[in-house]
Design a protein around this motif. Sequence first.
Motif, PDB file in Angstrom:
ATOM      1  N   LEU A 104      35.466  43.791  42.161  1.00 38.74           N
ATOM      2  CA  LEU A 104      34.411  45.116  41.470  1.00 38.74           C
ATOM      3  C   LEU A 104      34.315  43.963  40.393  1.00 38.74           C
ATOM      4  CD1 LEU A 104      32.940  47.253  41.529  1.00 38.74           C
ATOM      5  CD2 LEU A 104      35.578  48.495  40.661  1.00 38.74           C
ATOM      6  N   ILE A 105      32.440  44.065  40.144  1.00 32.16           N
ATOM      7  CA  ILE A 105      31.988  43.815  39.191  1.00 32.16           C
ATOM      8  C   ILE A 105      31.230  45.252  38.833  1.00 32.16           C
ATOM      9  CG2 ILE A 105      29.997  42.455  38.237  1.00 32.16           C
ATOM     10  CD1 ILE A 105      31.185  41.536  41.599  1.00 32.16           C
ATOM     11  N   LEU A 106      31.678  45.592  37.204  1.00 32.42           N
ATOM     12  CA  LEU A 106      31.438  46.484  37.136  1.00 32.42           C
ATOM     13  C   LEU A 106      30.283  45.772  35.990  1.00 32.42           C
ATOM     14  CD1 LEU A 106      32.099  49.501  36.584  1.00 32.42           C
ATOM     15  CD2 LEU A 106      33.617  49.414  35.302  1.00 32.42           C
ATOM     16  N   GLY A 107      29.348  46.404  35.217  1.00 31.51           N
ATOM     17  CA  GLY A 107      28.430  46.292  34.620  1.00 31.51           C
ATOM     18  C   GLY A 107      27.172  47.272  34.114  1.00 31.51           C
ATOM     19  N   ASP A 108      26.433  47.097  33.052  1.00 32.43           N
ATOM     20  CA  ASP A 108      24.877  47.751  33.059  1.00 32.43           C
ATOM     21  C   ASP A 108      24.037  47.488  33.422  1.00 32.43           C
ATOM     22  OD1 ASP A 108      23.763  49.393  30.979  1.00 32.43           O
ATOM     23  OD2 ASP A 108      25.518  49.809  29.787  1.00 32.43           O
TER      24      ASP A 108
ATOM     25  N   ASP B 206      22.622  45.292  31.002  1.00 32.93           N
ATOM     26  CA  ASP B 206      22.084  43.872  30.499  1.00 32.93           C
ATOM     27  C   ASP B 206      21.693  42.876  30.739  1.00 32.93           C
ATOM     28  OD1 ASP B 206      23.670  41.619  29.400  1.00 32.93           O
ATOM     29  OD2 ASP B 206      25.850  42.372  29.949  1.00 32.93           O
ATOM     30  N   TRP B 207      21.031  42.558  31.596  1.00 34.61           N
ATOM     31  CA  TRP B 207      19.931  41.338  31.905  1.00 34.61           C
ATOM     32  C   TRP B 207      20.599  40.432  31.780  1.00 34.61           C
ATOM     33  CZ3 TRP B 207      17.683  37.813  29.419  1.00 34.61           C
ATOM     34  CH2 TRP B 207      17.836  37.860  27.770  1.00 34.61           C
ATOM     35  N   GLU B 208      21.255  39.528  30.255  1.00 36.61           N
ATOM     36  CA  GLU B 208      21.629  39.044  30.625  1.00 36.61           C
ATOM     37  C   GLU B 208      22.792  37.956  31.454  1.00 36.61           C
ATOM     38  OE1 GLU B 208      22.407  35.722  26.549  1.00 36.61           O
ATOM     39  OE2 GLU B 208      20.875  37.241  26.471  1.00 36.61           O
ATOM     40  N   SER B 209      23.540  38.800  31.436  1.00 36.91           N
ATOM     41  CA  SER B 209      25.140  38.411  32.129  1.00 36.91           C
ATOM     42  C   SER B 209      25.243  39.707  32.741  1.00 36.91           C
ATOM     43  CB  SER B 209      25.824  38.446  31.053  1.00 36.91           C
ATOM     44  OG  SER B 209      26.025  39.915  29.937  1.00 36.91           O
ATOM     45  N   TYR B 210      25.352  40.259  33.190  1.00 33.71           N
ATOM     46  CA  TYR B 210      25.915  41.055  34.703  1.00 33.71           C
ATOM     47  C   TYR B 210      24.966  41.134  35.463  1.00 33.71           C
ATOM     48  CZ  TYR B 210      26.189  45.120  37.314  1.00 33.71           C
ATOM     49  OH  TYR B 210      26.431  46.266  38.414  1.00 33.71           O
ATOM     50  N   ASN B 211      23.071  41.224  34.936  1.00 34.94           N
ATOM     51  CA  ASN B 211      21.695  41.108  36.064  1.00 34.94           C
ATOM     52  C   ASN B 211      22.564  39.835  36.688  1.00 34.94           C
ATOM     53  OD1 ASN B 211      21.834  43.895  36.479  1.00 34.94           O
ATOM     54  ND2 ASN B 211      19.897  43.622  34.780  1.00 34.94           N
ATOM     55  N   ARG B 212      22.193  38.693  36.082  1.00 34.03           N
ATOM     56  CA  ARG B 212      22.241  37.297  35.817  1.00 34.03           C
ATOM     57  C   ARG B 212      23.618  37.478  37.005  1.00 34.03           C
ATOM     58  NH1 ARG B 212      20.767  33.509  31.278  1.00 34.03           N
ATOM     59  NH2 ARG B 212      18.565  34.296  30.817  1.00 34.03           N
ATOM     60  N   PHE B 213      24.703  37.119  36.879  1.00 27.79           N
ATOM     61  CA  PHE B 213      26.121  36.898  37.771  1.00 27.79           C
ATOM     62  C   PHE B 213      25.683  37.966  38.833  1.00 27.79           C
ATOM     63  CE2 PHE B 213      29.910  38.086  39.019  1.00 27.79           C
ATOM     64  CZ  PHE B 213      30.863  36.964  38.870  1.00 27.79           C
ATOM     65  N   CYS B 214      24.867  38.927  39.428  1.00 29.39           N
ATOM     66  CA  CYS B 214      24.951  39.511  40.286  1.00 29.39           C
ATOM     67  C   CYS B 214      23.905  39.145  41.110  1.00 29.39           C
ATOM     68  CB  CYS B 214      24.220  41.148  39.780  1.00 29.39           C
ATOM     69  SG  CYS B 214      25.544  42.046  39.460  1.00 29.39           S
ATOM     70  N   GLU B 215      22.793  38.026  40.649  1.00 30.64           N
ATOM     71  CA  GLU B 215      21.550  37.806  41.194  1.00 30.64           C
ATOM     72  C   GLU B 215      22.176  36.463  41.565  1.00 30.64           C
ATOM     73  OE1 GLU B 215      18.247  36.584  38.140  1.00 30.64           O
ATOM     74  OE2 GLU B 215      17.945  39.177  38.125  1.00 30.64           O
ATOM     75  N   GLN B 216      22.896  35.740  40.940  1.00 31.10           N
ATOM     76  CA  GLN B 216      23.832  34.620  41.782  1.00 31.10           C
ATOM     77  C   GLN B 216      24.727  34.885  42.674  1.00 31.10           C
ATOM     78  OE1 GLN B 216      23.614  30.567  40.345  1.00 31.10           O
ATOM     79  NE2 GLN B 216      21.806  32.031  39.026  1.00 31.10           N
TER      80      GLN B 216
ATOM     81  N   HIS C 119      26.122  34.189  48.839  1.00 29.47           N
ATOM     82  CA  HIS C 119      27.288  35.422  49.270  1.00 29.47           C
ATOM     83  C   HIS C 119      28.011  34.646  49.623  1.00 29.47           C
ATOM     84  CE1 HIS C 119      28.697  38.577  51.124  1.00 29.47           C
ATOM     85  NE2 HIS C 119      28.107  37.697  52.845  1.00 29.47           N
ATOM     86  N   SER C 120      28.739  34.432  50.337  1.00 32.50           N
ATOM     87  CA  SER C 120      30.311  33.522  51.197  1.00 32.50           C
ATOM     88  C   SER C 120      30.904  34.298  51.639  1.00 32.50           C
ATOM     89  CB  SER C 120      31.535  32.988  49.620  1.00 32.50           C
ATOM     90  OG  SER C 120      32.276  32.925  50.153  1.00 32.50           O
ATOM     91  N   LYS C 121      31.286  34.375  52.955  1.00 35.02           N
ATOM     92  CA  LYS C 121      32.558  34.999  53.762  1.00 35.02           C
ATOM     93  C   LYS C 121      33.813  35.516  53.075  1.00 35.02           C
ATOM     94  CE  LYS C 121      28.956  33.323  57.814  1.00 35.02           C
ATOM     95  NZ  LYS C 121      29.130  32.619  59.075  1.00 35.02           N
ATOM     96  N   LYS C 122      33.864  34.031  52.571  1.00 33.99           N
ATOM     97  CA  LYS C 122      35.019  34.585  52.155  1.00 33.99           C
ATOM     98  C   LYS C 122      35.261  35.472  50.578  1.00 33.99           C
ATOM     99  CE  LYS C 122      36.400  29.390  53.430  1.00 33.99           C
ATOM    100  NZ  LYS C 122      36.634  28.255  53.115  1.00 33.99           N
ATOM    101  N   LEU C 123      34.693  35.491  50.554  1.00 27.28           N
ATOM    102  CA  LEU C 123      34.573  36.834  49.452  1.00 27.28           C
ATOM    103  C   LEU C 123      33.553  37.823  49.254  1.00 27.28           C
ATOM    104  CD1 LEU C 123      35.289  36.702  46.242  1.00 27.28           C
ATOM    105  CD2 LEU C 123      33.359  35.598  45.489  1.00 27.28           C
ATOM    106  N   ASN C 124      34.486  39.363  49.391  1.00 24.87           N
ATOM    107  CA  ASN C 124      33.669  40.401  49.425  1.00 24.87           C
ATOM    108  C   ASN C 124      33.555  41.015  47.739  1.00 24.87           C
ATOM    109  OD1 ASN C 124      32.994  42.475  50.074  1.00 24.87           O
ATOM    110  ND2 ASN C 124      34.969  43.653  50.554  1.00 24.87           N
ATOM    111  N   TRP C 125      32.205  41.280  47.778  1.00 24.59           N
ATOM    112  CA  TRP C 125      32.399  41.879  46.446  1.00 24.59           C
ATOM    113  C   TRP C 125      31.286  43.193  45.851  1.00 24.59           C
ATOM    114  CZ3 TRP C 125      27.201  41.781  44.544  1.00 24.59           C
ATOM    115  CH2 TRP C 125      26.598  40.878  46.199  1.00 24.59           C
TER     116      TRP C 125
END
Length: 170
Positions: A6-10, A13-23, A28-34
Amino acid sequence: MNTTVLILGDESDWESYNRFCEQLQKHHSKKLNWVTATYALLEKDGLPLIESDTLIIYLFFPFTYWDKHVEKEGYEGVYGNVDFYNKFRAFWSEIHRILRKVYRGKKIHFINHPLKIAIDRDKELTKTILSENKINIPTPYYTRKYKDILKLVDQENKKTVFKGSIRLYG
């Protein structure tokens, strides 16, 4: 899958939260549910339903909350004072309580534990903890005197880092 991140952000916060979500979306990985959520959703009891038994929570900085409750527009007090720290600690304690309540019965791991985040932002406490554990830290010098600063700069074979604000009056 029995584990979800669970990625919890704001959203501001374009610099970190949004970039992380974009990545995550790009790779996308079949082994990782997020799943992602914002602090606004958390405050409105809108956290996503997660069926996994194990939950890994990654907390980003709560800029909207900070701007609204801690470092309000027009605030003229001392930045980073005890009042800031206490509000920030109370915020993270509430986040921890809500996450434990919403995801009761799940094994929860935090990438950055909410009850430790306020300490992480306290530079003086962090330096004390490091020093007490025999980890070398730079020697701090506190001055507002121009002559003292020049003496520090003029020292040979010493690296000097300055932090703070400089105000010129004239």
